[in-house]
Design a protein around this motif. Structure first.
Motif, PDB file in Angstrom:
ATOM      1  N   ILE A  17       0.830  -1.210   0.000  1.00  0.00           N
ATOM      2  CA  ILE A  17       0.000   0.000   0.000  1.00  0.00           C
ATOM      3  C   ILE A  17       0.864   1.261   0.000  1.00  0.00           C
ATOM      4  N   THR A 100     -13.328   8.797  -5.054  1.00  0.00           N
ATOM      5  CA  THR A 100     -12.712   7.498  -4.790  1.00  0.00           C
ATOM      6  C   THR A 100     -13.241   6.890  -3.502  1.00  0.00           C
ATOM      7  N   THR A 104     -15.038   3.393  -3.274  1.00  0.00           N
ATOM      8  CA  THR A 104     -14.565   2.345  -2.378  1.00  0.00           C
ATOM      9  C   THR A 104     -15.679   1.856  -1.467  1.00  0.00           C
TER      10      THR A 104
ATOM     11  N   THR B  15      -6.979  -5.571   0.878  1.00  0.00           N
ATOM     12  CA  THR B  15      -5.740  -5.081   0.264  1.00  0.00           C
ATOM     13  C   THR B  15      -5.946  -4.776  -1.215  1.00  0.00           C
ATOM     14  N   LEU B  17      -8.736  -4.046  -2.653  1.00  0.00           N
ATOM     15  CA  LEU B  17      -9.623  -2.883  -2.779  1.00  0.00           C
ATOM     16  C   LEU B  17      -8.852  -1.577  -2.597  1.00  0.00           C
ATOM     17  N   ILE B  18      -7.949  -1.565  -1.606  1.00  0.00           N
ATOM     18  CA  ILE B  18      -7.152  -0.350  -1.377  1.00  0.00           C
ATOM     19  C   ILE B  18      -6.250  -0.081  -2.584  1.00  0.00           C
ATOM     20  N   LEU B  19      -5.655  -1.154  -3.122  1.00  0.00           N
ATOM     21  CA  LEU B  19      -4.807  -1.000  -4.310  1.00  0.00           C
ATOM     22  C   LEU B  19      -5.604  -0.427  -5.477  1.00  0.00           C
ATOM     23  N   PHE B  20      -6.799  -0.988  -5.679  1.00  0.00           N
ATOM     24  CA  PHE B  20      -7.639  -0.513  -6.788  1.00  0.00           C
ATOM     25  C   PHE B  20      -8.016   0.956  -6.588  1.00  0.00           C
ATOM     26  N   ALA B  21      -8.328   1.320  -5.338  1.00  0.00           N
ATOM     27  CA  ALA B  21      -8.730   2.707  -5.075  1.00  0.00           C
ATOM     28  C   ALA B  21      -7.568   3.665  -5.306  1.00  0.00           C
ATOM     29  N   ILE B  22      -6.357   3.270  -4.865  1.00  0.00           N
ATOM     30  CA  ILE B  22      -5.183   4.135  -5.073  1.00  0.00           C
ATOM     31  C   ILE B  22      -4.902   4.291  -6.566  1.00  0.00           C
TER      32      ILE B  22
END
Lengths: 174, 107
Positions: A17, A100, A104, B15, B17-22
């Protein structure tokens, strides 16, 4: 998974991340590429934690080595001055951030609904070996695999056409 | 506490989902074509991780998810190669890879 694997998962996820975050928001392009390298390498390690070593190796070879080498060459060929011009992007940034976050949130709700609907489906883990994947790919998925190969070949031909210098009428592959 | 030390499907999905959002955020706010390409790669990594996690936790006897993830990785490699060629051509004609200089089709 036990406690040590859980700690390893959290550390690797943190690297993924953080790497992807700095790949977007770092000022210099070369720093973005290094951060992306760290993120892609750690995604390969996540595949190893998922006990899919074949996918992990493919991910590390293709993403971390090949594609980032291409991007470094691209960075050098386009002679970037390695800086991004920041031109009062704050309003656009906050609108994008809110969009975003909403996106999400919606995906989280969809995942939650999907998990609730498929509550009885999650059964147990069977670890496929590389041989199993290869046998499955060449027997049951032979036709899609051939199509992917043809697509790759046509992409290479298209790349040659794109790189051809039309004005001078000769190949300029730089 | 048990939730944190028993890694399951949800952790990998989060994880991913966070990658996709970033990646999505980077695709929206970036003005450099190279940076947009990296953002798209990060989005695709999230998708691949999602598919792999579902294939491990939900698919008992078949390996459809792993093979689909492999196809996604190969397709992404093709996409990056083609995009690199397009970016080089844009640089050749425009002298920069800023997307603000590439808006002639909308005029």
């Amino acid at each position: 998974m036990g406690g040590s694997e859980a700690i390893l998962f959290y550390i690797i996820s943190l690297f993924v991340i953080a790497g992807s975050f700095f790949a977007i928001f770092s000022v210099k392009n070369i720093h973005a590429l290094i951060s992306a390298f760290i993120a892609f390498l750690n995604i390969g390690f996540l595949f190893f934690i998922l006990e899919l070593p074949f996918l992990g190796v493919v991910q590390i070879i293709i993403f971390s080595v090949c594609l980032l080498s291409i991007l470094v060459v691209l960075l050098l060929l386009t002679r970037q001055n390695l800086e991004i011009k920041q031109k009062n992007n704050y309003i656009k940034f906050f609108i994008s951030l809110i969009t975003t976050a909403l996106f999400t949130f919606l995906i989280t709700i969809f995942i939650k609904i999907g998990v609730l609907l498929s509550d009885g489906i999650i059964i147990s883990r069977v670890i496929p070996s590389s041989k199993d994947i290869a046998v499955e790919m060449f027997i049951n998925y032979g036709i899609p695999f051939s199509f992917i190969g043809l697509y790759f070949l046509s992409a290479m031909l298209g790349l040659s056409v794109l790189m051809f210098d039309i004005k001078n009428g000769k190949g300029d592959y730089r | 506490m048990d939730y944190f030390f028993n890694i399951g499907l949800y952790h990998f999905l989060t994880t991913a989902l966070i990658l996709f959002a970033i990646g999505f955020l980077g695709t929206i706010i970036s003005k450099n074509l190279l940076r947009i390409l990296i953002s798209l790669e990060i989005m695709f990594c999230g998708i691949t991780l999602n598919i792999a996690a579902f294939s491990v936790y939900c698919d008992v006897s078949h390996f459809k998810g792993s093979i689909l993830a492999l196809f996604v990785i190969i397709l992404l490699a093709i996409h990056v190669i083609i995009a690199s060629a397009i970016i080089l051509n844009i640089y050749k004609f425009k002298g920069s890879i800023d997307i603000e200089n590439c808006g002639e089709l909308k005029e």
